[in-house]
Scaffold this active site. Sequence first.
Site, mmCIF file in Angstrom:
data_model
loop_
_atom_site.group_PDB
_atom_site.id
_atom_site.type_symbol
_atom_site.label_atom_id
_atom_site.label_comp_id
_atom_site.label_asym_id
_atom_site.label_seq_id
_atom_site.Cartn_x
_atom_site.Cartn_y
_atom_site.Cartn_z
ATOM 1 N N THR A 42 26.776 -0.450 -33.623
ATOM 2 C CA THR A 42 27.932 -0.844 -32.649
ATOM 3 C C THR A 42 27.844 -2.458 -32.439
ATOM 4 O O THR A 42 26.784 -3.081 -32.206
ATOM 5 C CB THR A 42 28.229 -0.093 -31.175
ATOM 6 O OG1 THR A 42 27.006 -0.650 -30.500
ATOM 7 C CG2 THR A 42 28.174 1.392 -31.157
ATOM 8 N N ARG A 72 33.991 -1.785 -23.420
ATOM 9 C CA ARG A 72 33.939 -0.350 -22.449
ATOM 10 C C ARG A 72 34.177 0.707 -23.188
ATOM 11 O O ARG A 72 33.437 1.846 -22.849
ATOM 12 C CB ARG A 72 34.901 -0.614 -21.384
ATOM 13 C CG ARG A 72 34.582 -1.724 -20.261
ATOM 14 C CD ARG A 72 35.313 -1.540 -19.189
ATOM 15 N NE ARG A 72 34.821 -2.538 -18.277
ATOM 16 C CZ ARG A 72 35.088 -2.474 -16.914
ATOM 17 N NH1 ARG A 72 36.127 -1.422 -16.291
ATOM 18 N NH2 ARG A 72 34.847 -3.150 -15.656
ATOM 19 N N ILE A 134 28.067 2.756 -19.493
ATOM 20 C CA ILE A 134 28.584 3.867 -19.316
ATOM 21 C C ILE A 134 28.281 4.993 -20.519
ATOM 22 O O ILE A 134 27.894 5.852 -20.668
ATOM 23 C CB ILE A 134 30.307 4.026 -19.270
ATOM 24 C CG1 ILE A 134 30.500 2.974 -18.048
ATOM 25 C CG2 ILE A 134 30.726 5.395 -19.192
ATOM 26 C CD1 ILE A 134 29.781 3.806 -16.787
ATOM 27 N N LYS A 284 -9.197 -5.501 3.529
ATOM 28 C CA LYS A 284 -10.144 -4.648 3.217
ATOM 29 C C LYS A 284 -9.301 -3.220 3.614
ATOM 30 O O LYS A 284 -9.015 -3.120 4.674
ATOM 31 C CB LYS A 284 -11.345 -4.789 3.814
ATOM 32 C CG LYS A 284 -12.648 -4.064 3.283
ATOM 33 C CD LYS A 284 -13.010 -4.304 1.950
ATOM 34 C CE LYS A 284 -14.210 -3.737 1.447
ATOM 35 N NZ LYS A 284 -15.398 -4.157 2.130
ATOM 36 N N HIS A 285 -9.055 -2.337 2.784
ATOM 37 C CA HIS A 285 -8.586 -1.225 3.097
ATOM 38 C C HIS A 285 -6.973 -1.470 3.661
ATOM 39 O O HIS A 285 -6.935 -0.823 4.676
ATOM 40 C CB HIS A 285 -9.516 -0.122 3.815
ATOM 41 C CG HIS A 285 -10.679 0.062 3.317
ATOM 42 N ND1 HIS A 285 -10.874 0.815 2.191
ATOM 43 C CD2 HIS A 285 -11.986 -0.154 3.664
ATOM 44 C CE1 HIS A 285 -12.204 0.913 1.820
ATOM 45 N NE2 HIS A 285 -12.821 0.162 2.850
ATOM 46 N N GLU A 337 -13.089 -8.613 -5.241
ATOM 47 C CA GLU A 337 -12.399 -7.847 -5.925
ATOM 48 C C GLU A 337 -11.298 -8.476 -6.680
ATOM 49 O O GLU A 337 -11.309 -8.337 -7.949
ATOM 50 C CB GLU A 337 -12.017 -6.438 -5.302
ATOM 51 C CG GLU A 337 -12.977 -5.239 -5.102
ATOM 52 C CD GLU A 337 -13.229 -4.479 -6.156
ATOM 53 O OE1 GLU A 337 -13.078 -4.579 -7.237
ATOM 54 O OE2 GLU A 337 -14.327 -3.548 -5.842
ATOM 55 N N ASN A 427 -2.809 1.139 16.209
ATOM 56 C CA ASN A 427 -2.639 0.240 17.319
ATOM 57 C C ASN A 427 -3.270 -0.945 16.704
ATOM 58 O O ASN A 427 -4.491 -0.796 16.455
ATOM 59 C CB ASN A 427 -2.962 0.805 18.467
ATOM 60 C CG ASN A 427 -2.135 1.845 19.153
ATOM 61 O OD1 ASN A 427 -0.686 1.690 19.160
ATOM 62 N ND2 ASN A 427 -2.608 2.927 19.844
ATOM 63 N N ASP A 487 -4.782 -1.521 31.293
ATOM 64 C CA ASP A 487 -5.882 -1.579 30.904
ATOM 65 C C ASP A 487 -6.217 -2.071 29.719
ATOM 66 O O ASP A 487 -7.333 -3.066 29.463
ATOM 67 C CB ASP A 487 -6.650 -0.316 30.701
ATOM 68 C CG ASP A 487 -5.709 0.851 29.835
ATOM 69 O OD1 ASP A 487 -4.519 0.195 29.334
ATOM 70 O OD2 ASP A 487 -5.984 2.091 29.724
ATOM 71 N N HIS A 533 2.361 1.867 10.159
ATOM 72 C CA HIS A 533 1.398 3.419 10.356
ATOM 73 C C HIS A 533 0.876 3.461 8.867
ATOM 74 O O HIS A 533 1.468 2.951 7.839
ATOM 75 C CB HIS A 533 2.415 4.575 10.950
ATOM 76 C CG HIS A 533 2.618 4.472 12.161
ATOM 77 N ND1 HIS A 533 3.510 4.006 12.753
ATOM 78 C CD2 HIS A 533 1.800 4.622 13.341
ATOM 79 C CE1 HIS A 533 3.703 4.183 14.159
ATOM 80 N NE2 HIS A 533 2.412 4.392 14.326
#
Length: 533
Positions: A42, A72, A134, A284-285, A337, A427, A487, A533
């Site tokens: 084509t 198209r 398409i 790290k991590h 690393e 946290n 606290d 998290h």
Amino acid sequence: MPHAKAADIQPIRRALISVSDKTGLIEFAAALNEAGIELVSTGGTARAIKEAGLPVKDVSDLTGFPEMMDGRVKTLHPMVHGGLLAVRDNEDHKSSMEVHGIARIDLLAVNLYPFEETVAKGADYETCVENIDIGGPAMIRAAAKNHDYVTVLVDGADYAQVIAEITEEGGTTMKTRRALAHKAYARTAAYDAAISNWFADELAVEAPTYRAIGGTLKQSLRYGENPHQKASFYVTGENRPGVATAEQVQGKELSYNNINDTDAAFECVAEFNPEETAAVAIIKHANPCGVAMDGSLAEAYRKALKCDPVSAFGGIIALNRTLDGETAEEIAKIFTEVIIAPDADEEARKIIGAKKNLRLLVTGGLPDPRAPGLFVKTVAGGFLAQTRDNGVIDDLDLKVVTKRKPGAQELADLKFAFRICKHVKSNAIIYAKNGATVGIGAGQMSRVDSARIAARKSEDAAREAGETEALTKGSVVASDAFFPFADGLLSAAEAGATAVIQPGGSMRDEEVIAAADERDLAMVMTGMRHFRH
């Protein structure tokens, strides 16, 4: 209807080729022609094959219709789909082919309009829509469904294997056709995912009824987080500088953990505008163990390293400016690393080159911390999707809520520390002084524990540096979320912090503010939290 089992080896007499990416096209077409296979094609693909001096029939000769509507409509025709879908051993199918003059198509090679690349270049809405293929996906799916008889290719990397089988076996094997069919459906799925997610972004659809995630394999990894886990690295085509788009200048192959940690490092250091300051993040991590900014990368690195030199061993280092020789010399003093940076100068590359296993990645730029994006996390039976945390402290309306206002240096350090909070597991508690972290508490179940751990680590870092008092003395402290009780704040004050930045929003905000006032602490509230998290 049931039909006879297809033969393992299926000969190829006619091939339809229609590709946007023409890499390897002429070599592939020439090999097919050499094998006596008729070529049908084509548009631009047909022109390229003709210009190479190879015989090729235009698809319009097959269908009896010209290409129309700006290309198209060209392959959406029974002559094409009948040739792909006909079950060769089904008498009814064979009869239909004879009655309607449908010729079989034994091989289909299609790669799709470059929709993902068009979006990545920032093209306008209309241009992106025009690059939605398409006919290509329709043909691919048809050929893949009929893989008992039809060979379908969507990736030029598979050309050589198919040519080798045709040459050696006289056709393709069932094993190869099935593998290619699997790849074909995965490609159309990833393609449709890119389109649907682009529409969701363009139309600001926050929760699409259907959400698909697609990607292209960049690297098969030796294993995942642990040796017994299998893993692969896929890229989505998002135009965001980082580990997925970086050039690896040198070093060993990246591992799963390398990739995860390097992404975290680069996203963190990108919070700092390189035109305003040099910045270094040591990770790290997936948690920062030291972040600093300064006039030079070398000094920023030394300040970041001081925060936790023990954890920095074997870590990931991200820079927001071009890696230079002086900084490379400093980094080379300990085992690292990965280093990731927008670029690296010739001197730096030579120094790092002496460390053969050290991976050096250059990205050509920094990710925009304000840019939107999608963050996905799997859960049993599904996945969670949310927008990227693109809140930036410079855009927030900060409120001083204590009697004492922070001084100029305190305010600068508060903003610095809150930038880092966004990249520390909750946290999160960050102590900072003079544009450097001096204590980091990450991922604890209690905010008080995070504050205490960060303070204790600052004492360890002080001893390592030969200093007599904890680095947190005279620092400021940032919390990724509000203090539910006083606290946590008191623990920070005991560690020597003089000013606090936190989102606010607790039912006990007034108690926390009063506790800050009692100890002459300055406190700033941001109104935005940064849970990670």
